[in-house]
Design a protein around this motif. Structure first.
Motif, short mmCIF file in Angstrom:
data_model
loop_
_atom_site.label_atom_id
_atom_site.label_comp_id
_atom_site.label_asym_id
_atom_site.label_seq_id
_atom_site.Cartn_x
_atom_site.Cartn_y
_atom_site.Cartn_z
N THR A 117 8.30 18.10 12.29
CA THR A 117 8.02 16.67 12.42
C THR A 117 7.86 16.07 11.03
N TYR A 118 8.43 14.88 10.83
CA TYR A 118 8.46 14.25 9.51
C TYR A 118 8.03 12.80 9.62
N ASN A 119 7.32 12.34 8.59
CA ASN A 119 6.78 10.99 8.57
C ASN A 119 7.33 10.22 7.38
N PHE A 120 7.63 8.94 7.61
CA PHE A 120 8.23 8.10 6.59
C PHE A 120 7.49 6.76 6.54
N PHE A 121 7.35 6.22 5.35
CA PHE A 121 6.51 5.03 5.15
C PHE A 121 7.21 4.06 4.19
N TRP A 122 7.09 2.76 4.51
CA TRP A 122 7.59 1.69 3.64
C TRP A 122 6.49 0.66 3.42
N LYS A 123 6.29 0.25 2.20
CA LYS A 123 5.35 -0.83 1.87
C LYS A 123 6.11 -1.89 1.10
N LYS A 124 6.18 -3.09 1.67
CA LYS A 124 6.87 -4.19 1.00
C LYS A 124 6.24 -4.47 -0.35
N ARG A 125 7.05 -4.62 -1.38
CA ARG A 125 6.52 -4.84 -2.72
C ARG A 125 5.90 -6.23 -2.85
N THR A 126 4.77 -6.30 -3.52
CA THR A 126 4.17 -7.56 -3.93
C THR A 126 3.73 -7.41 -5.38
N ASP A 127 3.40 -8.51 -6.01
CA ASP A 127 2.97 -8.48 -7.42
C ASP A 127 1.67 -7.72 -7.60
N ARG A 128 0.92 -7.53 -6.52
CA ARG A 128 -0.39 -6.87 -6.62
C ARG A 128 -0.32 -5.35 -6.47
N ASP A 129 0.82 -4.85 -6.02
CA ASP A 129 0.91 -3.43 -5.71
C ASP A 129 0.99 -2.59 -6.97
N ASN A 130 0.19 -1.54 -7.00
CA ASN A 130 0.20 -0.60 -8.10
C ASN A 130 -0.33 0.74 -7.59
N PHE A 131 0.51 1.76 -7.57
CA PHE A 131 0.12 3.06 -7.02
C PHE A 131 0.09 4.11 -8.11
N GLU A 132 -0.85 5.04 -7.99
CA GLU A 132 -0.93 6.15 -8.92
C GLU A 132 0.19 7.16 -8.64
N ALA A 133 0.57 7.91 -9.67
CA ALA A 133 1.67 8.86 -9.53
C ALA A 133 1.38 9.92 -8.48
N ASN A 134 0.10 10.27 -8.30
CA ASN A 134 -0.23 11.33 -7.35
C ASN A 134 -0.03 10.91 -5.89
N GLU A 135 0.22 9.63 -5.64
CA GLU A 135 0.53 9.19 -4.28
C GLU A 135 1.98 9.46 -3.93
N LYS A 136 2.81 9.78 -4.91
CA LYS A 136 4.19 10.21 -4.70
C LYS A 136 5.01 9.20 -3.89
N LEU A 137 4.82 7.92 -4.21
CA LEU A 137 5.65 6.88 -3.61
C LEU A 137 6.85 6.60 -4.51
N ILE A 138 7.99 6.38 -3.90
CA ILE A 138 9.22 6.07 -4.63
C ILE A 138 9.37 4.56 -4.67
N GLU A 139 9.42 3.99 -5.86
CA GLU A 139 9.48 2.53 -6.01
C GLU A 139 10.93 2.07 -6.09
N THR A 140 11.28 1.08 -5.29
CA THR A 140 12.59 0.44 -5.36
C THR A 140 12.37 -1.05 -5.62
#
Length: 241
Positions: free
Chosen positions: A100-123
Motif C-alpha cells: 500500500t502506498y500513500n501520495f500527498f500534494w500541497k498547493k504552493r503558497t508564499d507562506r509554505d516552507n518545509f524542512e529537508a527531513n520532511e522529504k517533500l518534492i517541490e515543483t
C-alpha cells in the motif's frame, strides 16, 4: 482475471467551489484507461454549516492492476488538481502484491516552507510527497524504503528518453497534417516503440492538454490519434515541474 487495485483519497478544496465542481463534472466522458470519471468523486456537503471551513471531495475506484499504469494515473490526477482550487490532496493505492502506498500534494503558497527531513518534492505548482503525512504535509512516520513506489514510477514524472525522442520525431513528420484527421501510429513508428509501456503515458499527457484523442482498432493491433491542434515537442519532465 487479473489483479485488483483500489485507489481512494480526498481533496480539500478552497476558493471557488462551484468552479471546481463544474470542472469535475466535465470528466464524465473519460474513456482512456486508467479512467477518472465524475462518478468516482463524492462532492459531499456544499453548504455551511454542513462542512467546516473548507469542503472536501472524496475519491474512490477499483482498477485492474493500475500499478502498471500508475504514471498515467498520476498525470490524469495532477491535471485535475491543476484545474480546480485546492489546498491539499491525499490518495492511497492498495495493491494485491506490492503493498500500500500513500501520495500527498500541497498547493504552493508564499507562506509554505518545509524542512529537508520532511522529504517533500517541490515543483512550480505544489509540494509532493510519499508516505503517511498529516494534513499539513508533515510526516507522521519516518519515510522508509517501502513507502517508495518502485514499479515504473518516479517523481517528478519522466518519460523514457528513447521513446520520447522517437515520438518527437513523429510529431515533426505530422506537423503539416491538418487538425481533426486520424493518424495511424503504425504508419510512422516502429512496433517496439508503439507497444513500449512508456508511449501510453505520453499519449495520456497530450490528451489532458486537449491536443489529441486516441484509441485502438483491430483488437489493439492499430493505434490511432486524432490531432486536435498543433502539438509541440515534449521536453522531458519540464511540463510537470
Amino acid at each position: 482475471m487479473g489483479v485488483q487495485s483500489i485507489v481512494h483519497g480526498r481533496i480539500l478544496l478552497k476558493g471557488n467551489f462551484q468552479k471546481s465542481k463544474e470542472y469535475l463534472h466535465s470528466l464524465k466522458n473519460d474513456d482512456n484507461y486508467p479512467w477518472i470519471r465524475t462518478e468516482m468523486f463524492s462532492f459531499g456537503a456544499e453548504e455551511k454549516p454542513y462542512y467546516y471551513d473548507k469542503p472536501v471531495l472524496s475519491f474512490g475506484a477499483t482498477y485492474k492492476g493500475v500499478e502498471s499504469d500508475w504514471k498515467s494515473f498520476i498525470i490524469k490526477f495532477e491535471n485535475i488538481l491543476r484545474n480546480i482550487e485546492f489546498d491539499n490532496a491525499k490518495i492511497q493505492l492498495e495493491t494485491e502484491f506490492y503493498g500500500t502506498y500513500n501520495f500527498f500534494w500541497k498547493k504552493r503558497t508564499d507562506r509554505d516552507n518545509f524542512e529537508a527531513n520532511e522529504k517533500l518534492i517541490e515543483t512550480k505548482e505544489w509540494f509532493f510527497g510519499y508516505g503517511y503525512r498529516c494534513r499539513w504535509g508533515l510526516l507522521d512516520e519516518e519515510l522508509k524504503d517501502e513507502h517508495i513506489f518502485k514499479i515504473n514510477f518516479e517523481y517528478p514524472i519522466k518519460f523514457k528518453n528513447s521513446i520520447l525522442e522517437a515520438f518527437n520525431d513523429f510529431l515533426t513528420k505530422i506537423e503539416t497534417v491538418e487538425n481533426n484527421k486520424v493518424i495511424y501510429l503504425n504508419d510512422y513508428l516502429d512496433y517496439n516503440i508503439i507497444y513500449d509501456d512508456d508511449l501510453y503515458p505520453i499519449l495520456i499527457y497530450l490528451k489532458t492538454k486537449n491536443m489529441i484523442r486516441f484509441s485502438f482498432e483491430d483488437g489493439g493491433k492499430r493505434y490511432w490519434i486524432k490531432k486536435l491542434k498543433p502539438i509541440n515537442k515534449i521536453a522531458n519532465a519540464q511540463q510537470f515541474v
